[in-house]
Design a protein around this motif. Structure first.
Motif, PDB file in Angstrom:
ATOM      1  N   GLN A 132      -4.128   6.469 -14.971  1.00 26.36           N
ATOM      2  CA  GLN A 132      -3.413   7.516 -14.206  1.00 26.36           C
ATOM      3  C   GLN A 132      -1.914   7.462 -14.475  1.00 26.36           C
ATOM      4  O   GLN A 132      -1.160   8.308 -13.999  1.00 26.36           O
ATOM      5  CB  GLN A 132      -3.666   7.354 -12.701  1.00 26.36           C
ATOM      6  CG  GLN A 132      -2.902   6.200 -12.104  1.00 26.36           C
ATOM      7  CD  GLN A 132      -3.106   6.042 -10.608  1.00 26.36           C
ATOM      8  OE1 GLN A 132      -4.086   6.513 -10.066  1.00 26.36           O
ATOM      9  NE2 GLN A 132      -2.172   5.388  -9.976  1.00 26.36           N
ATOM     10  N   GLY A 133      -1.469   6.454 -15.237  1.00 28.34           N
ATOM     11  CA  GLY A 133      -0.032   6.287 -15.460  1.00 28.34           C
ATOM     12  C   GLY A 133       0.494   5.334 -14.412  1.00 28.34           C
ATOM     13  O   GLY A 133       0.271   5.544 -13.210  1.00 28.34           O
ATOM     14  N   GLU A 134       1.184   4.319 -14.877  1.00 26.42           N
ATOM     15  CA  GLU A 134       1.589   3.193 -14.013  1.00 26.42           C
ATOM     16  C   GLU A 134       2.276   3.592 -12.716  1.00 26.42           C
ATOM     17  O   GLU A 134       2.045   3.034 -11.675  1.00 26.42           O
ATOM     18  CB  GLU A 134       2.534   2.282 -14.790  1.00 26.42           C
ATOM     19  CG  GLU A 134       1.852   1.338 -15.714  1.00 26.42           C
ATOM     20  CD  GLU A 134       1.433   0.058 -15.023  1.00 26.42           C
ATOM     21  OE1 GLU A 134       2.081  -0.322 -14.048  1.00 26.42           O
ATOM     22  OE2 GLU A 134       0.434  -0.539 -15.461  1.00 26.42           O
ATOM     23  N   HIS A 135       3.180   4.560 -12.819  1.00 24.87           N
ATOM     24  CA  HIS A 135       4.085   4.766 -11.691  1.00 24.87           C
ATOM     25  C   HIS A 135       3.809   6.043 -10.906  1.00 24.87           C
ATOM     26  O   HIS A 135       4.670   6.560 -10.219  1.00 24.87           O
ATOM     27  CB  HIS A 135       5.535   4.752 -12.197  1.00 24.87           C
ATOM     28  CG  HIS A 135       5.865   3.487 -12.909  1.00 24.87           C
ATOM     29  ND1 HIS A 135       5.909   2.272 -12.275  1.00 24.87           N
ATOM     30  CD2 HIS A 135       6.117   3.258 -14.216  1.00 24.87           C
ATOM     31  CE1 HIS A 135       6.191   1.327 -13.165  1.00 24.87           C
ATOM     32  NE2 HIS A 135       6.327   1.899 -14.348  1.00 24.87           N
ATOM     33  N   THR A 136       2.597   6.576 -11.056  1.00 25.15           N
ATOM     34  CA  THR A 136       2.359   7.870 -10.415  1.00 25.15           C
ATOM     35  C   THR A 136       1.839   7.759  -8.987  1.00 25.15           C
ATOM     36  O   THR A 136       1.951   8.687  -8.212  1.00 25.15           O
ATOM     37  CB  THR A 136       1.352   8.702 -11.237  1.00 25.15           C
ATOM     38  OG1 THR A 136       0.216   7.876 -11.457  1.00 25.15           O
ATOM     39  CG2 THR A 136       1.950   9.169 -12.544  1.00 25.15           C
ATOM     40  N   GLY A 137       1.276   6.653  -8.657  1.00 23.27           N
ATOM     41  CA  GLY A 137       0.698   6.586  -7.305  1.00 23.27           C
ATOM     42  C   GLY A 137       0.976   5.263  -6.649  1.00 23.27           C
ATOM     43  O   GLY A 137       1.580   4.383  -7.250  1.00 23.27           O
ATOM     44  N   PRO A 138       0.538   5.118  -5.432  1.00 20.41           N
ATOM     45  CA  PRO A 138       0.728   3.850  -4.752  1.00 20.41           C
ATOM     46  C   PRO A 138      -0.176   2.770  -5.329  1.00 20.41           C
ATOM     47  O   PRO A 138      -1.225   3.070  -5.908  1.00 20.41           O
ATOM     48  CB  PRO A 138       0.343   4.156  -3.298  1.00 20.41           C
ATOM     49  CG  PRO A 138      -0.517   5.357  -3.374  1.00 20.41           C
ATOM     50  CD  PRO A 138      -0.157   6.105  -4.627  1.00 20.41           C
ATOM     51  N   TRP A 139       0.211   1.544  -5.169  1.00 23.05           N
ATOM     52  CA  TRP A 139      -0.580   0.383  -5.606  1.00 23.05           C
ATOM     53  C   TRP A 139      -1.844   0.325  -4.766  1.00 23.05           C
ATOM     54  O   TRP A 139      -1.784   0.269  -3.534  1.00 23.05           O
ATOM     55  CB  TRP A 139       0.250  -0.880  -5.398  1.00 23.05           C
ATOM     56  CG  TRP A 139      -0.456  -2.138  -5.792  1.00 23.05           C
ATOM     57  CD1 TRP A 139      -1.092  -3.013  -4.960  1.00 23.05           C
ATOM     58  CD2 TRP A 139      -0.594  -2.658  -7.113  1.00 23.05           C
ATOM     59  NE1 TRP A 139      -1.615  -4.043  -5.678  1.00 23.05           N
ATOM     60  CE2 TRP A 139      -1.333  -3.862  -7.015  1.00 23.05           C
ATOM     61  CE3 TRP A 139      -0.188  -2.228  -8.379  1.00 23.05           C
ATOM     62  CZ2 TRP A 139      -1.659  -4.637  -8.117  1.00 23.05           C
ATOM     63  CZ3 TRP A 139      -0.501  -3.005  -9.474  1.00 23.05           C
ATOM     64  CH2 TRP A 139      -1.231  -4.189  -9.345  1.00 23.05           C
ATOM     65  N   ASP A 140      -2.979   0.377  -5.439  1.00 24.97           N
ATOM     66  CA  ASP A 140      -4.240   0.358  -4.693  1.00 24.97           C
ATOM     67  C   ASP A 140      -5.293  -0.297  -5.564  1.00 24.97           C
ATOM     68  O   ASP A 140      -6.129   0.369  -6.168  1.00 24.97           O
ATOM     69  CB  ASP A 140      -4.629   1.802  -4.332  1.00 24.97           C
ATOM     70  CG  ASP A 140      -5.460   1.841  -3.065  1.00 24.97           C
ATOM     71  OD1 ASP A 140      -5.615   0.779  -2.435  1.00 24.97           O
ATOM     72  OD2 ASP A 140      -5.955   2.936  -2.724  1.00 24.97           O
ATOM     73  N   ILE A 141      -5.211  -1.601  -5.670  1.00 24.48           N
ATOM     74  CA  ILE A 141      -6.086  -2.353  -6.569  1.00 24.48           C
ATOM     75  C   ILE A 141      -6.987  -3.253  -5.722  1.00 24.48           C
ATOM     76  O   ILE A 141      -6.484  -3.970  -4.843  1.00 24.48           O
ATOM     77  CB  ILE A 141      -5.239  -3.233  -7.528  1.00 24.48           C
ATOM     78  CG1 ILE A 141      -4.211  -2.395  -8.292  1.00 24.48           C
ATOM     79  CG2 ILE A 141      -6.139  -4.028  -8.486  1.00 24.48           C
ATOM     80  CD1 ILE A 141      -4.795  -1.476  -9.326  1.00 24.48           C
ATOM     81  N   PRO A 142      -8.279  -3.250  -5.996  1.00 24.85           N
ATOM     82  CA  PRO A 142      -9.174  -4.116  -5.212  1.00 24.85           C
ATOM     83  C   PRO A 142      -8.721  -5.575  -5.262  1.00 24.85           C
ATOM     84  O   PRO A 142      -8.366  -6.068  -6.332  1.00 24.85           O
ATOM     85  CB  PRO A 142     -10.528  -3.947  -5.899  1.00 24.85           C
ATOM     86  CG  PRO A 142     -10.429  -2.683  -6.687  1.00 24.85           C
ATOM     87  CD  PRO A 142      -8.991  -2.490  -7.036  1.00 24.85           C
ATOM     88  N   TYR A 143      -8.761  -6.215  -4.179  1.00 20.64           N
ATOM     89  CA  TYR A 143      -8.474  -7.659  -4.046  1.00 20.64           C
ATOM     90  C   TYR A 143      -7.037  -8.066  -4.340  1.00 20.64           C
ATOM     91  O   TYR A 143      -6.715  -9.238  -4.265  1.00 20.64           O
ATOM     92  CB  TYR A 143      -9.396  -8.498  -4.944  1.00 20.64           C
ATOM     93  CG  TYR A 143     -10.858  -8.369  -4.610  1.00 20.64           C
ATOM     94  CD1 TYR A 143     -11.340  -8.793  -3.372  1.00 20.64           C
ATOM     95  CD2 TYR A 143     -11.748  -7.840  -5.537  1.00 20.64           C
ATOM     96  CE1 TYR A 143     -12.686  -8.677  -3.072  1.00 20.64           C
ATOM     97  CE2 TYR A 143     -13.096  -7.722  -5.244  1.00 20.64           C
ATOM     98  CZ  TYR A 143     -13.567  -8.142  -3.997  1.00 20.64           C
ATOM     99  OH  TYR A 143     -14.882  -8.038  -3.687  1.00 20.64           O
ATOM    100  N   LEU A 144      -6.187  -7.152  -4.723  1.00 22.50           N
ATOM    101  CA  LEU A 144      -4.796  -7.528  -5.014  1.00 22.50           C
ATOM    102  C   LEU A 144      -3.867  -6.760  -4.084  1.00 22.50           C
ATOM    103  O   LEU A 144      -3.592  -5.581  -4.329  1.00 22.50           O
ATOM    104  CB  LEU A 144      -4.433  -7.196  -6.464  1.00 22.50           C
ATOM    105  CG  LEU A 144      -4.688  -8.246  -7.541  1.00 22.50           C
ATOM    106  CD1 LEU A 144      -4.085  -7.782  -8.855  1.00 22.50           C
ATOM    107  CD2 LEU A 144      -4.125  -9.607  -7.148  1.00 22.50           C
TER     108      LEU A 144
END
Ligand SMILES: CC(=O)SCCNC(=O)CCNC(=O)[C@H](O)C(C)(C)COP(=O)(O)OP(=O)(O)OC[C@H]1O[C@@H](n2cnc3c(N)ncnc32)[C@H](O)[C@@H]1OP(=O)(O)O
Ligand SMILES: CC(C)C(=O)C(=O)O
Length: 429
Positions: A359-371
């Motif tokens: 999606q491109g690194e800086h386009t959305g909020p950080w939303d990574i499972p377990y991190l």
């Protein structure tokens, strides 16, 4: 001696405060507090081997680099090392113009004088004076009454005022005053307010902005749950007069392991400032961990006002100066803080990172499972890909019980490595 079947015969519970209209539970924190690092004072006094002047200097420079603007650097009356360190900071021109040096003194004239002498010539200094106010200390340690406790605080506040005014006239040093009713969390709430009102009157020049007097409310020993501490803080904030002329500071210790919650609830309850140490060093189980608190704000999208972009460099300085390790599972700072060993976790993270890249690194909020946050923001590696192929090998190792662990995220500066390095006993400067 075994644990008691009925511990209530030995231990008494905290006394809840009657505060049915408490406001703090429904507030949300949107700005960082003023930070005060007391690593070089409360942290230092808790070390089996207190820091040398050289170690204190390295630590001080690290604190400045991290962005701390208020630093309690010493208890100058306690030792020549501490006194000389403060002099070296000032005479060596080591203190940036926007940093306040804070020094602690007990309520004793000769020691206050030594403390003011220590900071003479510095641009900005905060004199921090304390005396214990709780019933236990009044009865057991000082054998004095409430009236004598107030008189001690008032008399020595007046001495701080006189000596700092003389110092300003002679050396131009700008002073602020912090007073701690030490053992606040065990002090009768009304009495803590009474002492502080008397101190404010004796100081006689609390004003706005930099003229605000600092009232520090220490949980010298954490004796109750964090919601109780928050109640005490909210009660104090509501009842102390001229609230706008006061900075309310928190100083939580971690005896119950809830100092982070106590500080966070205390801020919701109205406090403006937090005193603590990096990674939670301090007496007994430590002072509240300022890195943890700051990063908790950061991961809520709030700029904390301090910077840990190279967290490992900070860990290295702190472990070297304190000669104490930062636990590998320590929030944010621990080498394993972002590590995961189960395949399901690793797989989910990998998918999350791929989706992020797609999606491109800086386009959305950080939303990574377990991190919960991006390890890269702290200078940690977050490229999961190279480790995934190792899962099979790791599984074999687990099966054979040869190694206890692997690492998913290492400090960027150190690169990937197996197995976990044992850092214990390797902190000497
Ligand atoms: C919660 C905290 O972290 S508080 C800070 C703790 N840090 C430290 O104590 C730093 C290390 N301290 C020291 O090196 C020493 O205590 C010093 C140099 C400050 C003072 O040493 P001394 O002059 O020997 O005084 P000492 O602490 O033994 O106390 C002497 C007297 O002052 C009294 N006293 C102790 N603390 C205080 C205080 N805060 N205010 C007023 N009187 C006090 C003691 O009860 C004692 O009374 P006595 O005359 O009846 O015996
Ligand atoms: C001197 C005071 C602030 C202190 O260190 C404490 O109460 O823990």
């Amino acid at each position: 001696m075994p644990m008691l079947a009925d511990p209530s015969i030995k231990y008494k519970p905290y006394q809840p405060l009657h505060l049915p209209d408490r406001q703090w539970p429904s507030r949300v924190k949107c700005a960082p507090p003023i930070w005060l690092s007391t690593d070089l004072r409360d942290g230092n006094q808790a070390l089996a081997q207190p820091m040398t002047v050289a170690q204190k200097m390295v630590f001080f420079e690290t604190l400045v680099q991290c962005g701390f603007k208020e630093i309690e650097v010493a208890y100058p009356a306690a030792s020549d090392t501490d006194f000389n360190f403060v002099r070296e900071l000032i005479e060596g021109d080591k203190v940036p113009d926007d940093v306040w040096l804070q020094v602690l003194t007990p309520a004793r004239e000769d020691l206050i004088k030594r403390t003011v002498d220590a900071v003479a010539g510095c641009k900005r200094a905060i004199i921090h004076m304390y005396n214990a106010t709780s019933c236990l200390f009044r009865t057991v340690v000082f054998r004095n009454s409430k009236e004598e406790t107030v008189r001690l605080a008032v008399k020595h506040t007046a001495i701080v005022r006189r000596l700092t005014e003389e110092c300003t006239a002679k050396h131009g040093t700008v002073f602020r005053y912090e007073y701690s009713p030490e053992t606040f969390s065990q002090t009768e709430p009304e009495f803590a307010i009474e002492v502080c009102e008397a101190v404010k009157a004796a100081w006689g020049k609390a004003g706005l902005g930099d003229d605000r007097i600092i009232f520090n409310l220490p949980a010298t020993v954490e004796i109750g749950p964090p919601n109780h501490y928050a109640d005490l803080v909210e009660h104090f904030c509501r009842h102390i007069s001229e609230r706008e002329k006061i900075i309310i500071s928190l100083h939580p210790h971690n005896d119950r392991g809830t100092s982070i919650a106590a500080a966070e609830f205390g801020m919701l309850a109205g406090a403006d400032r937090v005193e603590g140490c990096l990674f939670g060093n301090g007496e007994r189980t430590g002072n509240v961990d300022l890195v943890n608190l700051a990063m908790n704000l950061y991961t809520q999208g709030i700029a904390p006002g301090v910077d840990f972009s190279d967290i490992q460099a900070v860990v290295d300085v702190v472990t070297a100066c304190n000669d104490l390790p930062v636990h590998q599972r320590h929030p944010y700072g621990g080498e394993l803080a972002f590590a995961t060993f189960s395949e399901h976790h690793q797989d989910a993270i990998k998918r999350g990172l791929h989706a992020l890249r797609a999606q491109g690194e800086h386009t959305g909020p950080w939303d990574i499972p377990y991190l919960p946050m991006d390890p890269a923001d702290l200078g940690r590696i977050r490229d999961a890909d190279f480790r995934i192929p190792r899962v099979a090998a790791l599984r074999a190792r687990h099966a054979a019980q040869e190694a206890k662990s692997s690492i998913l995220y290492y400090p960027a500066s150190r690169g990937p490595r197996l197995p976990v390095e044992d850092t214990r006993g390797n902190h000497g400067l």
